[in-house]
Design a protein around this motif. Sequence first.
Motif, PDB file in Angstrom:
ATOM      1  N   GLN A 109      -4.285   1.828  -3.620  1.00 40.60           N
ATOM      2  CA  GLN A 109      -4.035   3.110  -2.962  1.00 40.60           C
ATOM      3  C   GLN A 109      -2.574   3.245  -2.552  1.00 40.60           C
ATOM      4  OE1 GLN A 109      -7.027   2.965   0.094  1.00 40.60           O
ATOM      5  NE2 GLN A 109      -8.457   4.208  -1.095  1.00 40.60           N
ATOM      6  N   LEU A 110      -2.002   2.172  -2.079  1.00 42.37           N
ATOM      7  CA  LEU A 110      -0.577   2.204  -1.725  1.00 42.37           C
ATOM      8  C   LEU A 110       0.268   2.499  -2.955  1.00 42.37           C
ATOM      9  CD1 LEU A 110      -0.382  -0.806   0.740  1.00 42.37           C
ATOM     10  CD2 LEU A 110       0.070   1.594   1.290  1.00 42.37           C
ATOM     11  N   TYR A 111      -0.054   1.844  -4.061  1.00 41.35           N
ATOM     12  CA  TYR A 111       0.696   2.065  -5.302  1.00 41.35           C
ATOM     13  C   TYR A 111       0.527   3.515  -5.763  1.00 41.35           C
ATOM     14  CZ  TYR A 111       2.815   1.102  -9.806  1.00 41.35           C
ATOM     15  OH  TYR A 111       3.646   1.119 -10.900  1.00 41.35           O
ATOM     16  N   GLU A 112      -0.692   4.027  -5.676  1.00 38.16           N
ATOM     17  CA  GLU A 112      -0.955   5.423  -6.062  1.00 38.16           C
ATOM     18  C   GLU A 112      -0.175   6.401  -5.183  1.00 38.16           C
ATOM     19  OE1 GLU A 112      -2.795   6.675  -8.587  1.00 38.16           O
ATOM     20  OE2 GLU A 112      -3.380   4.696  -9.313  1.00 38.16           O
ATOM     21  N   ALA A 113       0.102   5.995  -3.955  1.00 41.47           N
ATOM     22  CA  ALA A 113       0.855   6.847  -3.024  1.00 41.47           C
ATOM     23  C   ALA A 113       2.365   6.693  -3.220  1.00 41.47           C
ATOM     24  CB  ALA A 113       0.476   6.502  -1.585  1.00 41.47           C
ATOM     25  N   ASP A 114       2.763   6.083  -4.328  1.00 40.03           N
ATOM     26  CA  ASP A 114       4.175   5.895  -4.684  1.00 40.03           C
ATOM     27  C   ASP A 114       4.938   4.991  -3.730  1.00 40.03           C
ATOM     28  OD1 ASP A 114       4.236   7.287  -7.104  1.00 40.03           O
ATOM     29  OD2 ASP A 114       4.525   9.203  -6.085  1.00 40.03           O
ATOM     30  N   VAL A 115       4.226   4.053  -3.114  1.00 33.34           N
ATOM     31  CA  VAL A 115       4.907   3.043  -2.307  1.00 33.34           C
ATOM     32  C   VAL A 115       5.432   1.993  -3.288  1.00 33.34           C
ATOM     33  CG1 VAL A 115       4.628   1.306  -0.486  1.00 33.34           C
ATOM     34  CG2 VAL A 115       3.368   3.470  -0.361  1.00 33.34           C
ATOM     35  N   GLU A 116       6.698   1.619  -3.144  1.00 34.32           N
ATOM     36  CA  GLU A 116       7.319   0.667  -4.068  1.00 34.32           C
ATOM     37  C   GLU A 116       6.661  -0.707  -3.973  1.00 34.32           C
ATOM     38  OE1 GLU A 116      11.518   0.518  -3.398  1.00 34.32           O
ATOM     39  OE2 GLU A 116      11.697   2.693  -3.450  1.00 34.32           O
ATOM     40  N   LEU A 117       6.658  -1.432  -5.105  1.00 37.39           N
ATOM     41  CA  LEU A 117       6.051  -2.763  -5.148  1.00 37.39           C
ATOM     42  C   LEU A 117       6.595  -3.682  -4.064  1.00 37.39           C
ATOM     43  CD1 LEU A 117       5.613  -3.880  -8.878  1.00 37.39           C
ATOM     44  CD2 LEU A 117       3.874  -3.289  -7.192  1.00 37.39           C
ATOM     45  N   GLU A 118       7.883  -3.656  -3.861  1.00 33.83           N
ATOM     46  CA  GLU A 118       8.488  -4.533  -2.852  1.00 33.83           C
ATOM     47  C   GLU A 118       7.942  -4.219  -1.453  1.00 33.83           C
ATOM     48  OE1 GLU A 118      10.577  -7.668  -1.403  1.00 33.83           O
ATOM     49  OE2 GLU A 118      10.295  -7.156  -3.506  1.00 33.83           O
ATOM     50  N   LYS A 119       7.747  -2.955  -1.176  1.00 34.10           N
ATOM     51  CA  LYS A 119       7.198  -2.539   0.122  1.00 34.10           C
ATOM     52  C   LYS A 119       5.728  -2.956   0.236  1.00 34.10           C
ATOM     53  CE  LYS A 119       7.259  -0.070   3.955  1.00 34.10           C
ATOM     54  NZ  LYS A 119       7.916  -0.504   5.145  1.00 34.10           N
TER      55      LYS A 119
END
Length: 144
Positions: free
Chosen positions: A126-136
């Motif tokens: 879900q974080l990835y789908e929300a465009d949160v960067e991998l590092e974050k």
Amino acid sequence: MILKYGFAIFLNALLAPISASAQNAALLLYDAETHREFAGCLNCNRYDDASVCNNYGDFGSRYSETSIWNRYGKFGSKYEENSPWNNYGEGLIVVDPDGNFYGHFSRNRYAKNGQSRVPLVQSLLQLYEADVELEKIRTLLCEG
């Protein structure tokens, strides 16, 4: 300011399962194609050599070919079949040390045996789908 605050609430809601990960068994990641190539332990201590949170390990360093955090690696690139970040690939499978299967760690909603129901895996996707960067995402998971 409100958008930032709203996003912080959104992140906290997604991360609740991560910080409350009461999963006792180690969640082990393997390639979905052969089920033989190890890709790390999702919920192991960050000092464990197998942990995806070990900055210096093969599975936690963002520079390692076998890390889910390496945007150019075989498990981290959104273009690789066995990467959980690929829209169309099978991603990784999630199993425990006894071989119990917990589904696929994959963005592909049509993965062979379904996406994982493990809250930790769902939160990361879900974080990835929300465009949160991998590092974050890595920082949120590993350094909470």
